[in-house]
Design a protein around this motif. Structure first.
Motif, PDB file in Angstrom:
ATOM      1  N   ALA A 210      52.131  24.657  64.046  1.00 14.13           N
ATOM      2  CA  ALA A 210      50.958  24.011  64.622  1.00 14.13           C
ATOM      3  C   ALA A 210      49.810  23.988  63.614  1.00 14.13           C
ATOM      4  O   ALA A 210      49.068  23.005  63.509  1.00 14.13           O
ATOM      5  CB  ALA A 210      50.534  24.747  65.892  1.00 14.13           C
ATOM      6  N   TYR A 211      49.669  25.088  62.868  1.00 10.48           N
ATOM      7  CA  TYR A 211      48.615  25.148  61.844  1.00 10.48           C
ATOM      8  C   TYR A 211      48.864  24.095  60.761  1.00 10.48           C
ATOM      9  O   TYR A 211      47.948  23.362  60.359  1.00 10.48           O
ATOM     10  CB  TYR A 211      48.576  26.547  61.226  1.00 10.48           C
ATOM     11  CG  TYR A 211      47.724  26.617  59.998  1.00 10.48           C
ATOM     12  CD1 TYR A 211      46.338  26.704  60.098  1.00 10.48           C
ATOM     13  CD2 TYR A 211      48.291  26.548  58.728  1.00 10.48           C
ATOM     14  CE1 TYR A 211      45.542  26.724  58.953  1.00 10.48           C
ATOM     15  CE2 TYR A 211      47.506  26.566  57.597  1.00 10.48           C
ATOM     16  CZ  TYR A 211      46.137  26.656  57.712  1.00 10.48           C
ATOM     17  OH  TYR A 211      45.351  26.665  56.580  1.00 10.48           O
ATOM     18  N   LEU A 212      50.094  24.024  60.278  1.00 15.09           N
ATOM     19  CA  LEU A 212      50.411  23.062  59.223  1.00 15.09           C
ATOM     20  C   LEU A 212      50.221  21.626  59.691  1.00 15.09           C
ATOM     21  O   LEU A 212      49.821  20.753  58.904  1.00 15.09           O
ATOM     22  CB  LEU A 212      51.842  23.277  58.733  1.00 15.09           C
ATOM     23  CG  LEU A 212      52.084  24.562  57.944  1.00 15.09           C
ATOM     24  CD1 LEU A 212      53.575  24.711  57.639  1.00 15.09           C
ATOM     25  CD2 LEU A 212      51.266  24.575  56.660  1.00 15.09           C
TER      26      LEU A 212
ATOM     27  N   ARG B 177      41.509  25.154  68.938  1.00 18.03           N
ATOM     28  CA  ARG B 177      42.306  24.967  70.158  1.00 18.03           C
ATOM     29  C   ARG B 177      43.666  25.661  70.104  1.00 18.03           C
ATOM     30  O   ARG B 177      44.351  25.759  71.120  1.00 18.03           O
ATOM     31  CB  ARG B 177      42.522  23.468  70.417  1.00 18.03           C
ATOM     32  CG  ARG B 177      41.267  22.741  70.876  1.00 18.03           C
ATOM     33  CD  ARG B 177      41.596  21.347  71.408  1.00 18.03           C
ATOM     34  NE  ARG B 177      42.054  20.451  70.358  1.00 18.03           N
ATOM     35  CZ  ARG B 177      41.244  19.654  69.673  1.00 18.03           C
ATOM     36  NH1 ARG B 177      39.940  19.653  69.889  1.00 18.03           N
ATOM     37  NH2 ARG B 177      41.740  18.844  68.743  1.00 18.03           N
ATOM     38  N   LEU B 178      44.060  26.130  68.922  1.00 19.87           N
ATOM     39  CA  LEU B 178      45.383  26.757  68.803  1.00 19.87           C
ATOM     40  C   LEU B 178      45.402  28.155  69.423  1.00 19.87           C
ATOM     41  O   LEU B 178      44.419  28.879  69.401  1.00 19.87           O
ATOM     42  CB  LEU B 178      45.779  26.880  67.332  1.00 19.87           C
ATOM     43  CG  LEU B 178      45.950  25.584  66.542  1.00 19.87           C
ATOM     44  CD1 LEU B 178      46.468  25.907  65.142  1.00 19.87           C
ATOM     45  CD2 LEU B 178      46.895  24.621  67.255  1.00 19.87           C
TER      46      LEU B 178
ATOM     47  N   ASP C 198      49.023  35.825  57.491  1.00 15.46           N
ATOM     48  CA  ASP C 198      49.346  36.308  58.832  1.00 15.46           C
ATOM     49  C   ASP C 198      50.333  35.390  59.546  1.00 15.46           C
ATOM     50  O   ASP C 198      51.030  35.810  60.470  1.00 15.46           O
ATOM     51  CB  ASP C 198      48.070  36.446  59.659  1.00 15.46           C
ATOM     52  CG  ASP C 198      47.283  37.705  59.293  1.00 15.46           C
ATOM     53  OD1 ASP C 198      47.903  38.675  58.816  1.00 15.46           O
ATOM     54  OD2 ASP C 198      46.052  37.706  59.467  1.00 15.46           O
ATOM     55  N   LEU C 199      50.371  34.124  59.113  1.00 16.26           N
ATOM     56  CA  LEU C 199      51.336  33.183  59.702  1.00 16.26           C
ATOM     57  C   LEU C 199      52.628  33.129  58.896  1.00 16.26           C
ATOM     58  O   LEU C 199      53.510  32.319  59.172  1.00 16.26           O
ATOM     59  CB  LEU C 199      50.705  31.777  59.764  1.00 16.26           C
ATOM     60  CG  LEU C 199      49.537  31.628  60.733  1.00 16.26           C
ATOM     61  CD1 LEU C 199      48.928  30.234  60.622  1.00 16.26           C
ATOM     62  CD2 LEU C 199      49.975  31.903  62.179  1.00 16.26           C
TER      63      LEU C 199
END
Length: 204
Positions: free
Chosen positions: A84-86, A134-135, A195-196
């Motif tokens: 989702a971050y990427l 929003r994540l 952290d991800l």
């Protein structure tokens, strides 16, 4: 966000090694001072290390707080959070790269074009921040995500102020400040990506 830092100006950096800092209050940073990314490292912003062409939203909207995942802390949840971050960072970084290339290249010395580049950089950084806020992320990553939103909003505020300069000379005089604003963004991006379980951002 690597979101986003810059060379002369600052390339935007979106985001690896230390754990999350003391969580930042869940109130979002205000959008009022100026973004990677703009004015910031090449994004990560923005975001992931890379960038893409996402659509930037209004320059003024402030992001809301990033939420930490509850029990969803297993490998599958971590992979989902990283993906989702990427999905946010890659497009944002691509857009920031293009804006910074113009700002530091053909548009340098052309006031109207440079100001347009900076406004788009700030809009891209803020759009990334709203998406990141929003994540739902694992606790450690959520702490760094809040930090990233805060420092990226500060950078976007600066970018907006520089974009209002009346002359090319005045704008160029602010390039060192834009570059300096990338430093805290790059650190937050690096820590968030760590952290991800993502590789460090490419800020070159």
């Amino acid at each position: 966000m690597a979101l986003a830092a810059s060379g002369c100006a600052a390339r935007a950096a979106p985001v690896a090694t230390t754990r999350a800092p003391t969580p930042i209050p869940s109130t979002s940073p205000g959008a009022g001072s100026a973004g990677d990314g703009s004015a910031g490292a090449r994004s990560a912003g923005s975001p992931a290390a890379g960038s893409a062409t996402g659509t930037a939203g209004p320059v003024g909207a402030a992001p809301t707080a990033v939420s930490a995942a509850g029990p969803a802390t297993g490998p599958a949840a971590l992979r989902a959070a990283a993906s989702a971050y990427l999905a946010l960072a890659v497009p944002a970084n691509g857009r920031l790269e293009r804006d910074f290339d113009r700002f530091e290249g053909p548009d340098r010395g052309h006031l109207a074009a440079s100001r347009a580049d900076l406004r788009d950089i700030a809009a891209t950084e803020r759009a990334f921040d709203r998406g990141l806020a929003r994540l739902t992320l694992p606790a450690d990553a959520a702490g760094w995500a809040r930090t990233l939103v805060r420092v990226n909003e500060t950078r976007a505020d600066l970018t907006v102020r520089v974009a209002a300069d009346a002359t090319s000379a005045a704008l160029d005089a602010q390039r060192p400040a834009l570059t300096a604003a990338n430093v805290p963004v790059e650190r937050a991006v690096t820590e968030l990506r760590a952290d991800l379980r993502l590789p460090p951002p490419d800020t070159h």
